[in-house]
Design a protein around this motif. Structure first.
Motif, PDB file in Angstrom:
ATOM      1  N   PRO A  63      -2.367  -0.046  12.483  1.00 58.23           N
ATOM      2  CA  PRO A  63      -1.289  -1.029  12.599  1.00 58.23           C
ATOM      3  C   PRO A  63      -0.843  -1.378  14.012  1.00 58.23           C
TER       4      PRO A  63
ATOM      5  N   VAL B  47       1.557  -4.641   3.615  1.00 60.15           N
ATOM      6  CA  VAL B  47       1.995  -3.327   3.155  1.00 60.15           C
ATOM      7  C   VAL B  47       1.748  -2.286   4.235  1.00 60.15           C
ATOM      8  N   GLN B  48       0.670  -2.491   4.977  1.00 56.19           N
ATOM      9  CA  GLN B  48       0.269  -1.485   5.959  1.00 56.19           C
ATOM     10  C   GLN B  48       0.831  -1.761   7.346  1.00 56.19           C
ATOM     11  N   LEU B  49       1.892  -2.533   7.424  1.00 54.88           N
ATOM     12  CA  LEU B  49       2.613  -2.761   8.681  1.00 54.88           C
ATOM     13  C   LEU B  49       1.752  -3.462   9.728  1.00 54.88           C
ATOM     14  N   ALA B 303      -3.686  -1.987  -2.129  1.00 59.17           N
ATOM     15  CA  ALA B 303      -2.736  -1.401  -1.190  1.00 59.17           C
ATOM     16  C   ALA B 303      -2.007  -0.209  -1.799  1.00 59.17           C
TER      17      ALA B 303
ATOM     18  N   SER C 123      -7.673   5.042  -0.114  1.00 62.08           N
ATOM     19  CA  SER C 123      -6.328   4.523   0.050  1.00 62.08           C
ATOM     20  C   SER C 123      -6.154   4.049   1.489  1.00 62.08           C
ATOM     21  N   SER C 124      -6.408   2.770   1.703  1.00 60.62           N
ATOM     22  CA  SER C 124      -6.314   2.284   3.080  1.00 60.62           C
ATOM     23  C   SER C 124      -4.868   2.314   3.551  1.00 60.62           C
ATOM     24  N   THR C 125      -3.925   2.242   2.615  1.00 62.05           N
ATOM     25  CA  THR C 125      -2.525   2.281   3.028  1.00 62.05           C
ATOM     26  C   THR C 125      -2.173   3.626   3.641  1.00 62.05           C
ATOM     27  N   MET C 128      -3.511   3.626   7.134  1.00 55.52           N
ATOM     28  CA  MET C 128      -2.796   2.787   8.087  1.00 55.52           C
ATOM     29  C   MET C 128      -1.414   3.365   8.395  1.00 55.52           C
ATOM     30  N   TRP C 129      -0.743   3.850   7.387  1.00 56.24           N
ATOM     31  CA  TRP C 129       0.586   4.423   7.622  1.00 56.24           C
ATOM     32  C   TRP C 129       0.482   5.648   8.510  1.00 56.24           C
ATOM     33  N   TRP C 132      -0.096   4.716  11.939  1.00 56.93           N
ATOM     34  CA  TRP C 132       1.105   4.105  12.521  1.00 56.93           C
ATOM     35  C   TRP C 132       2.081   5.192  12.953  1.00 56.93           C
ATOM     36  N   ILE C 188       3.618   6.907  -2.116  1.00 60.21           N
ATOM     37  CA  ILE C 188       2.419   6.075  -2.218  1.00 60.21           C
ATOM     38  C   ILE C 188       1.147   6.895  -2.283  1.00 60.21           C
TER      39      ILE C 188
END
Lengths: 174, 341, 389, 172
Positions: A63, B47-49, B303, C123-125, C128-129, C132, C188
């Motif tokens: 991100p 969703v992933q900022l 997501a 889980s790409s989220t 990414m989180w 981050w 999540i």
């Protein structure tokens, strides 16, 4: 023509002719610039981590730096990608794999060498187990740094985009 | 000259050409493809900022990202590996794509605009839909790649697991409406209630199976990238890969249209507007929007969920979704008896 | 048909989305992995040999490269071994600063592992989180040290820089943010039914096997062995910190992941304590501090950092050897230096946690599904460059 | 100085008083002619090469359950290769404070020693690494592959002292 009755004699080398014709067509300016625009905004690096710079490469698509903004989407298999990032040191064992992966990618394809090690060995310059990527692959852009910051990766992508749209990239000429 | 134009327009607007070629056929499928993949990437990014695709056309948030990708695919070298079965390798993706969208021809767009109306048009859609997975098998086998082979076999396992409960849950709606004619179903729904309110169980089952059969998350098993690279499509490059990637989205599109007709009232209710061509555009747009919502919901799952293992997906399909689809038939009967009383 | 005939040999990597910098040679029978052999060495950059050609201070950046996501702990391990060899000790404030950076690195390294595990499960989220939130610790570490990942912060006898002004407030904000974030991850990812289904009971490492195979770090603690160098052989400021060793009894992939999450929480607490209890004083050992010319003293005070004294550049430890261990993010790292009295080490041995965990690939990934390979791999938080060195 | 840093570090964790571990090792390895010494927080036990395996078995029985590192040190001056096993314990809190270096010397021209894989399975990858890096032959080791170097690697094992790499001019 008279005595040869085999298929290839009648048809000629159909595949080669078709390729030639396609290439001729692609080289025309409007199509060419359209293609270059498409390639420039759709640089998909193949998932091939060669060394520790991979951590910063991952951060580049994460991100905070989000390289996907430039249409830069790390993808899974060499067949679907057109960009190869040498992420840091290339050891001898890995160099074989790197050449394989590069060979498997469809043209036009580009190589970015990331990190001091990929330029000239960096801190491992005198290691007996490394290879310099420039000796084995046509590198378009070098990214200095050990490891380069994610911003530097983004910058290299932009630079490569410019090179492609100007038609200067080595990968377009092969 | 005008006569010629009119003739062409007439020809294009004739349902036999318009439906397979323009809407809901090929051209709209392509347009949806370009939109939905961009939307998927953009939504996941949200969703992933992140921003997701942006600089390709900054004013529209990179909305033409997929055009760039398509152009790249188009001009990339199509590689046919030496060890691959040439015929299967080249025609596999084409047939896969074709068979994914072919079911669209049986989908009506309004009460009087359809390529053909049949008593069993639901069966036609469902039947034509089951064609596509077979070509995944062909591709996986033909590309002669170990990951491709495993991916193809996974598809083979999943065909039966998803198609049978899907048939049953769709047929539950046929039981409910007392017909398999899709046009009649929409008519009935505008008289009663939407299908999703009448039989929510069938709707949920159908939706989950839709995810399963189009390999959306959490059932992205056939091309699970961290396990088997790209599954059957591992060896594909250039435009052939573009076709294989598009095929599952097109299938999702067709199934979403079907979902909209079965459960969401099709093109009803129509907004009370009058303008030239509104007889075609309005119902088409309503149906399209409903399908689009379904598609957006399905791609949003990316997501949220990781992916299931194949044995878990099969267990889910056989142990839970299949009984649920049977139950939904009974639910239909129950609703029907309640209605008649 | 013989056993061999219906087994398919899958070569996973080095070009594979979930192989990292290594090759996994999997023998697959249907969807079941019969056996798996890790083929490592793709990132072998001969750190141990190169160290023999470098001065002691030059080795600090060298050993930071292999464990790139977890540099500070390895830097610390090396510096502790070197200090033992030299017979010096850093002043208290330097010890606390070292502990601070080590814990910050642990947090972002665990987020790194968490993110990679997420993407391996699809889980790409989560990926990414995690990447981050990792950036937050990286940004703060950057303010402290000047680099994103390769800090070279700990030097023999102390640290390079003091806390920058306003660091405590920024850190406090960051820690509160991270604490708020962890429940989001639970929502999540950790408590996601799909994640649970993929991880629970997958790749179970029994306690006695973990001990027998010499596993380290969170992977060991997830099998119920409360072995943590920070408790067993405390170094730097750890004796004065109040923290728990996070353990789980299950030993499966989920337990390994949750131990890391627990350690993130513990590290957050530890950083709070460190910032509260940080003693004042110099950040470099007295004997080196004296060597710095007086004209630099003012500059040092103004910039809150030290000028590297020339004596450090050609350190000549006495003949002998020293061994030091630290609890790096991925487990115990052992540094062993043999000196012959020259400015370069005679033999330098790094035992990174990953090389000790590599045996888990062949031990755990057996009789499981093909899809479990990335699930287990990710849970090990294995970093190939660290193993290959 | 060194002892000060140790005592400070260990003082906080109720360490075994210095000397205890040496006594323990002396008892455990009685009869194997061990040379026990301790310096800088590390205890080291030297045994003759033919007693290595027995020493390892006894150490294992005494509670040293894993090996942290296997290190070979090439010493061309004395024509020897020194082999060091750093062992410790996960479970016994009394032992896990210590890292015991079990060492032996092998002749440089034919370094062969029994593999300790049977005693401590945790040595597996360490021994493989030392085999290819120093040319030590571990008889009875289950895995004959090379670990880090390419399969095609030939020549002097890299960590031997007669394997030279380039060095920077300023230091040479």
């Amino acid at each position: 023509m008279v005595c040869g009755i085999s298929g290839s004699m009648w048809l000629g080398d159909l595949e080669r002719t078709a390729r030639k014709a396609a290439r001729w067509l692609v080289e025309r300016t409007p199509i060419r610039s359209l293609r270059d625009w498409g390639i420039a905004f759709s640089l998909w690096p193949v998932h091939f981590t060669t060394a520790c710079c991979g951590a910063e490469f991952a951060a580049a698509s994460a991100p905070r730096f989000d390289a996907e903004r430039f249409g830069f989407l790390p993808f899974v298999a060499p067949r679907q990608c057109n960009l190869m990032l040498i992420e840091g040191t290339l050891t001898k064992k890995m160099a074989d794999a790197a050449i394989w992966v590069y060979e498997q990618m469809p043209e036009p394809k580009f190589v970015i060498a990331m990190g001091a090690c990929a330029i000239d060995g960096g801190i491992f310059w005198n290691s007996y187990n490394i290879v310099r990527p420039k000796d084995i692959l046509p590198v378009e852009v070098f990214i200095p740094g050990c490891p380069p910051r994610p911003e530097a990766v983004a910058r290299a992508v932009i630079k490569l985009q410019k090179r492609i749209r100007r038609g200067e990239a080595i990968g377009l000429k092969v | 000259m005008m006569g010629l134009l009119e003739w062409i327009l007439d020809l294009l607007l004739s349902p036999w050409l318009f439906v397979p070629l323009i809407y809901p056929g090929l051209i709209s499928a392509f347009a949806v493809l370009l939109f939905i993949i961009w939307f998927e990437r953009k939504l996941a990014a949200k969703v992933q900022l992140r921003y997701g695709p942006l600089y390709v056309l900054k004013r529209l948030g990179g909305a033409i990202q997929l055009v760039a990708d398509l152009l790249r695919y188009l001009f990339a070298e199509p590689i046919v590996p030496d060890q691959a079965d040439r015929l299967a390798f080249i025609f596999g993706p084409i047939l896969l794509f074709a068979s994914s969208y072919i079911a669209a021809i049986a989908i009506p767009i309004s009460y009087d605009f359809y390529a053909f109306r049949s008593e069993i048009s639901l069966l036609v859609v469902l039947g034509l839909n089951t064609l596509a997975p077979a070509f995944n098998l062909v591709i996986g086998w033909g590309s002669n790649n170990k990951f491709g082979l495993i991916g193809g076999l996974r598809e083979g396992f999943l065909i039966t697991a998803d198609e049978i409960p899907m048939f049953v849950s769709a047929l539950a709606m046929a039981v409910l409406y007392g017909t398999m004619d899709l046009v009649r179903m929409v008519e009935l729904q505008s008289e009663w209630l939407w299908g999703i309110a009448l039989n929510p169980l069938a709707a949920v089952t159908f939706f989950v199976l839709m995810l399963l059969s189009t390999s959306r998350f959490p059932f992205e098993i056939v091309e699970a990238e961290s396990e088997i690279v790209m599954g059957p499509f591992t060896e594909y490059s250039g435009i052939l890969y573009g076709l294989t990637m598009g095929a599952s989205y097109v299938k999702l599109y067709v199934l979403s249209l079907l979902f909209a007709i079965l459960f969401l009232g099709g093109w009803e209710p129509l907004p009370p507007l009058e303008f030239p061509g509104s007889w075609l555009i309005l119902p088409g747009a309503v149906l399209f929007l409903k399908a689009l919502v379904i598609m957006c919901l399905s791609v949003f799952m990316r997501a949220v969920y990781p992916r299931y293992r194949i044995d878990q997906a099969l267990r889910l399909a056989w142990h839970y979704l299949f009984p649920a689809s049977i139950l939904s038939v009974f639910l239909s009967l129950l609703v029907l008896s309640g209605w008649s009383i | 048909m013989s056993e061999e005939e219906h087994v398919l040999e899958l070569l996973i990597g080095p070009q594979h989305p979930a192989s990292g910098h290594m090759r996994l040679v999997a023998k697959v029978d249907g969807d079941v992995v019969v056996s798996l052999r890790p083929d490592i060495g793709y990132v072998h950059r001969t750190v141990e040999k190169l160290a023999e050609t470098k001065n002691y201070i030059q080795i600090i950046p060298l050993i930071e490269r292999p464990p790139l996501a977890d540099t500070a702990n390895h830097n610390l391990g090396y510096v502790l071994a070197l200090e033992r060899l030299l017979g010096i000790e850093a002043p208290p404030r330097a010890q606390w600063l070292r502990t601070l950076l080590a814990e910050m690195t642990r947090i972002h390294s665990h987020f790194y592992g968490l993110g990679i595990h997420g993407i391996m499960l699809g889980s790409s989220t989560a990926f990414m989180w995690a990447f981050w939130d990792r950036e937050i610790m990286i940004e703060l570490a950057q303010r402290l040290t000047g680099a994103r990942l390769t800090y070279s912060y700990m030097i023999p006898g102390g640290v390079r820089r003091d806390l920058p002004p306003g660091f405590e407030d920024e850190m406090d904000k960051a820690l509160r943010y991270l604490e708020r974030r962890i429940p989001d991850y639970h929502k999540i990812f950790f408590d996601n039914p799909v994640t649970r289904a993929r991880l629970e009971g997958v790749g179970v490492l029994r306690r006695e096997d973990a001990i027998r195979l010499g596993i380290v770090g969170p992977n060991l603690r997830a099998s119920g062995v409360p072995y943590d160098v920070r408790k067993v052989d405390p170094y730097c400021a750890y004796p004065e910190l109040d923290f728990n060793v996070v353990t789980r009894e299950e030993g499966d992939s989920l337990a390994r992941m949750m131990v890391r999450v627990g350690e993130i929480r513990e590290s957050i607490n530890m950083i709070r304590q460190i910032l509260k209890k940080m003693p004042d004083g110099p950040i470099l050992e007295e004997r080196y501090l004296k060597m710095i010319p007086p004209k630099w003293k003012e500059w040092m005070a103004q910039h809150r950092r030290i000028k590297l004294p020339a004596a450090l550049i050609s350190l000549r430890p006495p003949k002998g050897e020293a061994v030091a261990r630290v609890e790096a993010a991925r487990g115990e790292a052992v540094y062993y230096i043999v000196s012959d009295g020259s400015p370069k080490p005679y033999r330098f041995r790094v035992v990174s946690p990953s090389i000790r965990n590599v045996v888990l690939f062949e031990h755990l990934i057996r009789n499981c599904r093909v899809a479990d390979i990335p699930a287990i791999y990710g849970s090990l938080d294995y970093f190939p460059p660290e193993a290959d060195r | 100085m060194a002892s000060k840093s140790e005592s400070q570090v260990q003082g906080k964790a109720e360490a075994a008083p210095p000397g205890e571990i040496e006594t323990l090792l002396g008892e455990v390895l009685e009869g194997l002619s061990p040379e026990i010494s301790s310096a800088r927080g590390a205890v080291s036990v030297k045994v003759p090469p033919d007693r290595l395996k027995e020493a390892a078995e006894r150490l294992k029985a005494a509670g040293f359950d894993h090996v942290k590192a296997v290190t070979g040190i090439d010493r061309p001056d004395s024509g020897e290769i020194e082999l060091v096993y750093h062992v410790s314990s996960y479970l016994d809190p009394r032992l896990s404070k210590w890292i015991v270096a079990l060492r032996t010397t092998l002749p440089r021209d034919n370094p062969e020693t029994p593999s300790l894989y049977d005693v401590w399975p945790s040595v597996k990858y360490h021994e493989m690494e030392q085999r290819e890096m120093l040319g030590i032959h571990f008889s009875g080791h289950p895995d004959p592959r090379s670990l880090l170097l390419p399969e095609s690697y030939e020549g002097v094992p890299p960590l031997r002292k007669d394997f030279k790499v380039k060095v920077e001019g300023i230091n040479a």
